[in-house]
Design a protein around this motif. Structure first.
Motif, PDB file in Angstrom:
ATOM      1  N   ILE A 141      32.851   9.251  34.203  1.00 16.73           N
ATOM      2  CA  ILE A 141      31.688   8.004  34.862  1.00 16.73           C
ATOM      3  C   ILE A 141      30.761   9.294  35.192  1.00 16.73           C
ATOM      4  O   ILE A 141      29.404   8.992  35.309  1.00 16.73           O
ATOM      5  CB  ILE A 141      32.504   8.369  36.606  1.00 16.73           C
ATOM      6  CG1 ILE A 141      33.253   7.564  36.841  1.00 16.73           C
ATOM      7  CG2 ILE A 141      32.031   8.464  37.503  1.00 16.73           C
ATOM      8  CD1 ILE A 141      35.106   7.288  38.195  1.00 16.73           C
ATOM      9  N   ALA A 175      27.640   0.874  36.105  1.00 16.66           N
ATOM     10  CA  ALA A 175      26.981   1.662  36.405  1.00 16.66           C
ATOM     11  C   ALA A 175      26.166   0.392  37.063  1.00 16.66           C
ATOM     12  O   ALA A 175      25.037   0.157  36.177  1.00 16.66           O
ATOM     13  CB  ALA A 175      27.136   2.594  36.514  1.00 16.66           C
ATOM     14  N   LEU A 205      39.937   8.893  39.896  1.00 20.27           N
ATOM     15  CA  LEU A 205      38.853   9.205  40.646  1.00 20.27           C
ATOM     16  C   LEU A 205      38.586  10.108  41.552  1.00 20.27           C
ATOM     17  O   LEU A 205      37.827  10.848  41.523  1.00 20.27           O
ATOM     18  CB  LEU A 205      39.095   7.895  41.003  1.00 20.27           C
ATOM     19  CG  LEU A 205      38.636   6.895  40.208  1.00 20.27           C
ATOM     20  CD1 LEU A 205      38.755   5.707  41.020  1.00 20.27           C
ATOM     21  CD2 LEU A 205      37.661   6.477  39.818  1.00 20.27           C
ATOM     22  N   TYR A 257      27.209   8.243  46.556  1.00 21.86           N
ATOM     23  CA  TYR A 257      28.147   7.177  44.900  1.00 21.86           C
ATOM     24  C   TYR A 257      29.134   6.299  45.471  1.00 21.86           C
ATOM     25  O   TYR A 257      29.741   6.697  46.265  1.00 21.86           O
ATOM     26  CB  TYR A 257      28.562   7.411  43.709  1.00 21.86           C
ATOM     27  CG  TYR A 257      28.284   8.588  43.439  1.00 21.86           C
ATOM     28  CD1 TYR A 257      26.447   8.204  42.756  1.00 21.86           C
ATOM     29  CD2 TYR A 257      28.268  10.642  42.795  1.00 21.86           C
ATOM     30  CE1 TYR A 257      25.664   9.174  42.017  1.00 21.86           C
ATOM     31  CE2 TYR A 257      26.845  10.949  42.885  1.00 21.86           C
ATOM     32  CZ  TYR A 257      25.793  10.409  42.090  1.00 21.86           C
ATOM     33  OH  TYR A 257      25.358  11.312  41.528  1.00 21.86           O
ATOM     34  N   VAL A 317      32.175   3.778  44.322  1.00 29.96           N
ATOM     35  CA  VAL A 317      33.366   3.098  42.915  1.00 29.96           C
ATOM     36  C   VAL A 317      34.193   2.494  43.265  1.00 29.96           C
ATOM     37  O   VAL A 317      34.827   2.426  44.150  1.00 29.96           O
ATOM     38  CB  VAL A 317      34.135   4.106  42.870  1.00 29.96           C
ATOM     39  CG1 VAL A 317      35.278   4.147  41.053  1.00 29.96           C
ATOM     40  CG2 VAL A 317      33.543   5.523  41.986  1.00 29.96           C
TER      41      VAL A 317
END
Length: 325
Positions: free
Chosen positions: A103, A159, A24, A4, A6
Motif C-alpha cells: 500500500i 489507488a 491493514l 487515506y 482503504v
C-alpha cells in the motif's frame, strides 16, 4: 477527516476478515497519517458481517457498509467509495491475495501527483487457459480501444484521488475499466507491479463466464469513451447512411418506372424491399440517436442514483467525539 481510505468489499470471506484487518491496520499505522478502513459486506451469508461488526466495535477507524443483498463487486466498491472520506482512496480484494505491505507504494505514487495508480499482476498464479490467456487478450483489447497503455485493467488493487473517483459512475461490472473511464476525464495514470498470493481460504468468485462478459463490456466502454455525450453522432451516421442509400435506390427505381415504364415490382422487387428497409432503418437509427441525446441531458440534470441498496452503515465515534457529546 482521514487522509487515506482503504475500501475492501467482502463476500463470504469469514476466514480472511480478521487477518486482513490486522495486516491493514499495521501497515496504515506505519504511514503516520490519519486513515479509515471501509469494509463493505456484499450480501455475505456466512459470519463475515458479524466479524466486521466486532472489529468496528473496538476500532473507530473502521466503517462497515452492509448491503441488503449481493450486488456484485462493482456496486460494493461504489458503496465503499461513496461512504469513504479520505483524500486518497485505495481499493483491494478481501481474500488476502493482495499484500497490504504494498500500500505505501501506491500512496507514494499518489503523492507524486498521479490521479490513478493501477496494480499490475505481472506474475499470475491462476489457471493459464481459463484465466490468464483470456485476461491478456481482454487487457490488450482494452488498451487498444481506450488508449490507456497499462497491462492489467482487471485487478481491484488500485489507488485514486477522491475528486476523480467520485466523478466516475460505477455500475454493472465497470470497476475493472476505471482507468479507461478516468482517461476520459484527463486523469494521469500509472501502473505498479504487485505480488499476488495464493488464496488462503474459500473459493474464487471468478469463472470463465465472467471473462466472457468482459468482451461485451469492452464494446460498452468503447462507445462510452467516444460517444458518451454525443450518441447522435454514432447512431445518426449509421441512420443517415441507411436513409441516403435507401433513398438513392428508391429514386433509381422511380426513374425506371417513370422514364422507361418498367414494371418495377416484377423486375426489381428485392431491390424495392431492400430500399424500404434501409430508409425505415435509417429513420429508426436517427430516432435512437435523438433518444440517446435526451438520456444524456436527463443524466446530467438529475441526481446521482446509486447502483446498490444499503442496509446499515456502522461508523464508530472516536473517544474525543464521545467526550464532547
Amino acid at each position: 477527516m482521514p487522509k487515506y481510505s482503504v475500501v475492501v468489499p467482502f463476500h463470504n470471506e469469514e476466514e480472511s476478515v480478521t487477518a486482513l484487518y490486522d495486516r491493514l491496520k499495521a501497515v496504515m499505522e506505519q504511514t503516520g497519517e490519519s486513515f479509515e478502513l471501509v469494509f463493505v459486506d456484499d450480501g455475505s451469508r456466512d459470519r463475515t458481517y458479524r466479524l466486521l461488526r466486532e472489529i468496528a466495535a473496538v476500532d473507530s477507524r473502521v466503517v462497515i457498509v452492509k448491503l441488503r443483498r449481493n450486488f456484485g463487486q462493482t456496486s460494493a466498491l461504489a458503496a465503499g467509495f461513496d461512504h469513504s472520506q479520505g483524500d486518497f482512496i485505495l481499493s483491494m480484494d478481501g481474500d488476502l491475495q493482495h499484500d497490504p505491505s504494498e500500500i505505501p507504494l501506491f500512496l507514494a505514487k499518489l503523492e507524486e501527483g498521479y490521479d490513478v495508480v493501477s496494480g499490475w499482476r505481472a506474475r499470475r498464479l491462476d489457471n493459464m487457459m481459463m484465466r490468464q490467456i483470456p485476461s491478456r487478450i481482454a487487457n490488450w483489447a482494452m488498451a487498444r480501444l481506450s488508449g490507456v497503455e497499462i497491462h492489467d485493467f482487471g485487478t481491484t488493487f488500485k489507488a485514486y484521488r477522491r475528486e476523480l473517483i467520485q466523478s466516475i459512475p460505477l455500475y454493472g461490472e465497470m470497476h475493472r475499466f476505471i482507468p479507461a473511464l478516468a482517461s476520459w476525464y484527463g486523469a494521469s495514470i500509472c501502473e505498479l507491479p504487485i505480488k499476488i498470493s495464493n488464496r488462503e481460504h474459500g473459493k474464487s468468485h471468478y469463472g470463465i463466464s465472467r471473462t466472457i462478459r468482459v468482451f461485451f463490456d469492452l464494446l460498452t466502454i468503447r462507445f462510452l469513451l467516444k460517444y458518451m455525450t454525443r450518441p447522435l453522432h454514432f447512431f445518426g451516421r449509421i441512420g443517415l447512411l441507411g436513409f441516403v442509400t435507401g433513398g438513392a435506390i428508391t429514386l433509381w427505381l422511380l426513374a425506371l418506372k417513370v422514364f422507361l415504364h418498367q414494371h418495377v415490382m416484377t423486375a426489381h422487387g428485392p431491390a424495392m424491399a431492400f430500399a424500404g428497409v434501409l430508409v425505415l432503418a435509417g429513420i429508426q437509427m436517427i430516432g435512437i440517436g435523438l433518444l440517446g441525446e435526451l438520456q444524456v441531458r436527463h443524466f446530467h440534470s438529475t441526481q446521482h442514483r446509486a447502483p446498490y441498496a444499503v442496509d446499515q452503515v456502522i461508523r464508530s465515534r472516536s473517544s474525543e467525539e464521545s467526550l464532547m457529546q
